[in-house]
Design an enzyme around this catalytic site. Structure first.
Site, PDB file in Angstrom:
ATOM      1  N   LYS A  42       6.646  -0.675   5.779  1.00 55.27           N
ATOM      2  CA  LYS A  42       5.201  -0.928   5.716  1.00 55.27           C
ATOM      3  C   LYS A  42       4.954  -2.109   4.793  1.00 55.27           C
ATOM      4  O   LYS A  42       5.581  -2.214   3.738  1.00 55.27           O
ATOM      5  CB  LYS A  42       4.489   0.328   5.200  1.00 55.27           C
ATOM      6  CG  LYS A  42       2.965   0.270   5.240  1.00 55.27           C
ATOM      7  CD  LYS A  42       2.362   1.585   4.732  1.00 55.27           C
ATOM      8  CE  LYS A  42       0.844   1.603   4.850  1.00 55.27           C
ATOM      9  NZ  LYS A  42       0.271   2.900   4.402  1.00 55.27           N
TER      10      LYS A  42
ATOM     11  N   SER B 169      -3.306   4.769   7.469  1.00 56.98           N
ATOM     12  CA  SER B 169      -3.126   3.331   7.405  1.00 56.98           C
ATOM     13  C   SER B 169      -1.749   2.852   7.885  1.00 56.98           C
ATOM     14  O   SER B 169      -1.612   1.692   8.246  1.00 56.98           O
ATOM     15  CB  SER B 169      -3.324   2.868   5.968  1.00 56.98           C
ATOM     16  OG  SER B 169      -2.313   3.397   5.117  1.00 56.98           O
TER      17      SER B 169
ATOM     18  N   SER C 298      -2.124   8.823   5.291  1.00 57.56           N
ATOM     19  CA  SER C 298      -1.714   7.560   5.908  1.00 57.56           C
ATOM     20  C   SER C 298      -0.330   7.562   6.543  1.00 57.56           C
ATOM     21  O   SER C 298       0.008   6.627   7.272  1.00 57.56           O
ATOM     22  CB  SER C 298      -1.805   6.425   4.879  1.00 57.56           C
ATOM     23  OG  SER C 298      -3.152   6.037   4.721  1.00 57.56           O
TER      24      SER C 298
END
Lengths: 95, 491, 479
Positions: free
Chosen positions: B79, B154, B178
């Site tokens: 990420k 997210s 997330s």
């Protein structure tokens, strides 16, 4: 309780943000709505309840006072939008 | 079967046996990325050159018979809010569009020790603030099951990449869901460890007391394998727990007999989609068949968790994001005559609307006159919620809930109304408030062919029981036979 | 009304850099100076994703400082974030302490013309220092150097107990000397490791309400602090006398113009939004921990003073002066043990050494020679090897190059002439050259003797043993 435009402008100042008229309008609505939503917590009885500050029970986490330096000065300055003599350059400030 | 279709542990076996090389595996992923990421848009940046170089080196070492880790040469996606020295770390924000990290996150150091291969950095909602990846300053990531729908957020890029075989596994971060929510919407396994188990050093902070890094994988076995690398004490993170290393794969046992699982009724009522509820009840039934005892229970204070979350998370975020001032790094506005201009214009132009909204709310709840009513009160309610969890875990080994009240929603469907978007997290947020471990496991498809997942919540630091139950479910079901269709998106 | 009808009320916030090896939240060196941004790392530069870890020595030193100033020590404490934007503050928040400081409710006693006065200490807390802004004269802008960012500080907040500039100076010197004694800080004001924010307000004598206060930030020399207080108090009195009102504000003292100025770029109403730093964990101090630090404290000025009075026969004045600085006190003890003449040593420190330091605008910590040298100097006088006149010259030399006095004397050829024969010759020579003085003396003008001795001293460049000169002249004149 509604968040006034004046409050939005004051908060924006504290947060170092410039808001357009349109943003001030939007955020005063959004913030009013979000804070109303947040206000639900006031229906919880918290008489003589302590605050949860840390997410776990750790305490007394210390570092030894020993110098460790493996700094690549270039790497630390490589992202600077403006620099000079190994320092970050900003407009003149009087202090 | 293509190489990119295998799980990480299957690839480990193939590498160990010499059946394939890391270079072949790595190439197959970059071929797949070239084929599919144009439509999925999971990656913010790819690292093909350094990846192949690393893969070849590992292959040489293996050939030369040098001792290599079983993880060596296995690709992984990261990420884009975790720092890798010398690579861009953007947080999907204009603010950090050109930021090159000068140091490694601790989790990256851990993966480096094993010679793992980085495919690239994955898309997210700007600074991890969002539940759809629509808040990325660059582009939204598409859900491989339906390109007209969001992958969740997210960690949308991390979830979509695993679902679309663009990476065997990935790292995500979870502040209010997330990891678990996008994992659910994309039909992959997402694990959020207990707060303090994985170092946060090098994870660009959103909400310090809630953030936690975790794996997104194709199956539970891979989750355990990746946890083994992520978990460990780090003296660079004061909140990192000091436990001796565990081998989480030992928990991969196909047996839930005698396990006590609580089913909080509040999560199976209004606000939760009918099909999702049915699916979760079916999971409960499955566990009963497998020998666990399921009991309905109540987690009434849970309904305040989302309010608590938005006060605490935004307050911490408003402070954590102060450092983005256009002086040492990051975006600096062209328009300035004095210092104040640099601050205000750079931040106003560099941050997106949702980030600014949260900074505003966070600044407000901390400002004089409101601190006690919001921040302090929220921390007290947090204590009340923790107490409720403790009581539940005196009775149950695990709690079973949905992950997301709905399956993947359409782009733009919720992005207009912040509150509605926030409600996408009602099932996941309480877990972060409690600092507890939680896993998202896919169990079925809804009538639209979109994945539904269930969540297992465990006691603090008891990831083993979660893994054991999730593994058992996986071994006795067959969700992985379903594959994303890449339908829609008029491609 | 006249100035005398007003009372000045002052409180100090003293910032003191702790002399740890590393910064408060990262392992970078705290050492003063260095190329800009070289004592930095991703943590003190506030790179995204970095986290603080507290230096254990910072807590230990702060507790030491608290115990040495009679403070209560908190059993539970924490770090809080103070949020504001400024280029020398890379995180846009300073990690400090808000509602649970490490130390609280202490005091120190200071010497004032009216005798000893107790100054209350509200609290002592730990926090991080900010970086440095350099400004260049070509107006190209300002430049941020973060070498100092993250250097550990304690902030000592006093009660508004100070009434005169003399009390303020005495209080500051007292803190400085205590922190030097317990070695938690080098307190080098010239390097900014001891700075004070001075809160000043005035009120009519007898008034019970405090007046509105102004705050003068970052004062780092006794001289400017005293000047600033004088100026600001008078300014406030003038404002009030002319029917004006004082506005509460932060001021900058300008040493050149000798005026205070309002700090414009901080004019926005401040709201620091303090909250507990979630990246750090609670500090819990055990009785045992605190006891051990108590035991480790070195002898403090009070008890040294007692020894000097009772065992070493110093006067109250001398004992106070010598214990006023750890450097004086250590030099005094070493020199006395060398020469065994404590009284004389204390006199040299009080008079000539203090005088010369003052002329050089230096502080005792800048003394280049030690008690060893001073001790030998006194011995040489006591043995009659040099006259005190010569000794003064030797001392001046020691400030320039810190050599042993004996070396200096030898090099300069300043050894006192105590050889009777040699001195007799000089006496004869002088008498022969000054018949008039002999006449005067015999006519009863005693001061003629002084003149003759002076002449003889001139002849010998001050090296002749004065007692011997006197004796021999008298013998000759009274023949």
């Amino acid at each position: 309780m509604a968040i006034s435009k004046e409050e939005v402008i004051h908060i924006a100042k504290l947060a170092s943000l410039n808001l357009t008229e349109e943003e001030i309008e939007r955020y005063s609505n959004d913030m009013t709505e979000i804070l109303e939503f947040a206000n639900e917590i006031n229906s919880v009885n918290t008489d003589n309840v302590g605050e949860t500050i840390a997410a776990n029970e750790k305490y007394n986490v210390f570092r030894k006072d020993e110098i460790k330096q493996n700094v690549d000065k270039e790497a630390l300055l490589q992202n600077a939008p403006s620099k000079d003599d190994g320092m970050f350059r900003i407009p003149k400030v009087i202090n | 079967m293509e190489l990119y279709e295998f799980t990480a542990h299957e690839l480990m076996d193939k590498l160990a046996s010499g059946e394939v090389t890391s270079e072949e595996v790595t190439k197959s992923y970059f071929d797949r990325i070239k084929e599919k990421d144009g439509i999925v848009k999971a990656y913010v940046s790819t690292l093909e050159e350094s990846a192949l170089e690393k893969a070849r080196k590992v292959d040489e070492d293996r050939k030369a018979g040098k001792p290599v880790s079983k993880y060596a040469g296995i690709p992984i996606g990261i990420k884009d809010n975790m720092c890798i020295t010398g690579t861009r770390t953007t947080c999907s924000s204009k603010m950090l569009e050109n930021f090159v990290a000068p140091y490694n996150a601790t989790v990256i150091e851990n993966l480096n020790k094993e010679d793992m291969v980085y495919l690239g950095k994955l898309n997210l909602d700007e600074f991890a603030m969002g539940s759809s990846t629509e808040n990325s300053a660059f582009f939204p990531t598409k859900n491989p099951w339906d390109l007209d729908r969001v992958p969740g957020g997210s960690s949308g890029g991390s979830a979509a990449a695993v679902a679309a075989d663009l990476a065997p596994w990935t790292l995500g971060s979870d502040t209010g869901g997330s990891i678990r929510q996008p994992a659910s919407l994309c039909g992959v396994v997402g694990f959020k460890p207990t707060y303090g188990l994985v170092s946060r050093y090098g994870l660009v902070a959103f909400a310090s007391s809630l953030d936690q890094i975790g794996p997104l994988t194709k199956d539970v076995t891979d989750s355990a394998l990746l946890l083994n690398l992520l978990v460990g004490h780090d003296e660079k993170d004061s909140t990192s727990m000091d436990f001796e290393k565990k081998d989480y794969t030992k928990a991969l046992v196909n047996d839930v007999k005698g396990m006590k699982i609580g089913l909080p009724k509040e999560y199976l009522r209004e606000g939760v989609n009918e099909e999702v509820r049915e699916a979760v009840l079916a999971v409960a039934k499955k566990y009963e068949e497998l020998g666990a005892t399921i009991e309905e229970c109540s987690f009434d204070v849970g309904k305040y968790a989302t309010s608590v979350y938005y006060v605490i998370a935004d307050a911490e975020a408003s402070s954590n994001l102060g450092r983005f001032d256009g002086i040492r790094y990051g975006y600096r506005s062209e328009k300035f005559e004095n210092l104040k201009d640099i601050y205000r214009n750079s931040r106003s132009e560099g941050f997106g609307p949702e980030v600014k909204r949260r900074i505003m709310v966070g600044t407000y709840v901390l400002s004089s006159g409101y601190y006690d009513a919001y921040y302090k009160k929220a921390q007290k309610v947090r204590t009340v919620i923790n107490k409720a969890y403790n009581e539940l875990f005196e009775k149950y080994d695990l709690l079973l809930t949905p992950v997301s009240p709905t399956t993947a929603f359409k782009f733009g469907e919720k992005s207009e109304n912040p509150i509605e978007m926030y409600l996408a997290d009602i099932c996941t947020v309480p877990v972060n408030i409690g600092g507890l471990p939680g896993i998202s496991v896919p169990c079925s498809l809804d009538s639209k062919g979109l994945p539904i997942s269930f969540q297992l919540i465990g006691k603090a630091f008891d990831e083993e029981t979660i893994l054991k139950a999730a593994y058992t479910y996986e071994q006795n079901t067959n969700f992985r036979e379903n594959k994303p269709t890449f339908k829609g998106g008029n491609n | 009304m006249a100035r005398e009808d007003y009372e000045i009320v002052m409180g100090l916030e003293v910032h003191c850099e702790l002399s740890t090896k590393t910064k408060i939240f990262c392992s970078c060196p705290t050492e003063f100076g260095g190329e800009p941004n070289t004592h930095c790392c991703p943590i003190c530069m506030a790179m995204p994703g970095t986290l603080p870890v507290l230096n254990e020595k910072v807590v230990e030193y702060a507790v030491k400082a608290g115990l040495a100033t009679n403070c209560q020590i908190a059993r539970k404490s924490k770090n809080d974030r103070k949020n504001y934007f400024y280029p020398d503050l890379p995180k846009a928040y300073q990690i400090s302490q808000f509602d649970l400081p490490l130390c609280y409710e202490g005091y120190v006693d200071v010497e004032t013309p009216e005798g000893e006065k107790r100054i209350g200490i509200t609290r002592i807390h730990i926090e991080e220092d900010a970086g440095k802004l350099n400004h260049d004269e070509y107006g190209r802008g300002s430049f941020v150097d973060l070498n100092r960012a993250g250097v550990p500080l304690i902030e000592v907040v006093s009660e508004p107990d100070l009434r005169t500039k003399e009390e303020v100076e005495a209080y500051l010197r007292k803190l400085k000397s205590i922190f030097e004694y317990i070695e938690v800080s080098d307190c080098k004001m010239q390097e900014g490791s001891l700075r004070a924010d001075v809160n000043v307000s005035v009120r009519k004598k007898g008034a019970t309400e405090f007046g509105t206060r102004t705050e003068m930030k970052n004062m780092n020399s006794f001289r400017s602090i005293v000047r600033a207080i004088e100026y600001e108090a008078n300014r406030q009195i003038d404002v009030i006398e002319n029917g004006g009102v004082i506005t509460q504000e932060t001021l900058r003292w300008d040493d050149v113009s000798g005026k205070t100025f309002s700090m414009r770029d901080k004019e926005d109403a401040q709201d620091y939004r303090y909250f507990p730093d979630p990246d750090l964990v609670e500090i819990r101090l055990s009785e045992e921990y605190i006891e051990n630090i108590k035991k480790s404290l070195p002898e403090l000025p009070e008890s040294r003073k007692k020894r000097y009075l009772e065992d070493m026969g110093l006067t109250e004045k001398a004992a106070n002066f010598v214990t006023g600085s750890k450097y004086y006190s250590n030099m005094f003890e070493e020199a006395s043990s060398v020469c065994g003449n404590a009284k004389s040593v204390s006199n040299w420190i009080m008079s000539d050494i203090a005088r010369i330091l003052n002329e050089r605008e230096e502080e005792p910590d800048e003394l280049k020679f030690s008690g060893k040298e001073l001790g030998e100097l006194v011995t040489l006088i006591d043995k009659g090897t040099i006259s005190s006149a010569i000794a003064k010259k030797v001392l001046e030399e020691m400030f320039k190059n810190p050599e042993m006095p004996s070396k200096i004397i030898e090099a300069k050829g300043w050894i006192q002439i105590s050889d009777e024969g040699a001195i007799k010759e000089v006496v004869a020579k002088v008498l022969e050259a000054n018949p008039q003085s002999i006449a005067d003396y015999k006519a009863g003008k005693d001061k003629a003797l002084g003149f003759l001795v002076g002449q003889a001293m001139k002849e010998t460049k001050g090296k002749a043993n004065p007692q011997m000169l006197n004796k021999l002249f008298l013998e000759e004149l009274n023949k």
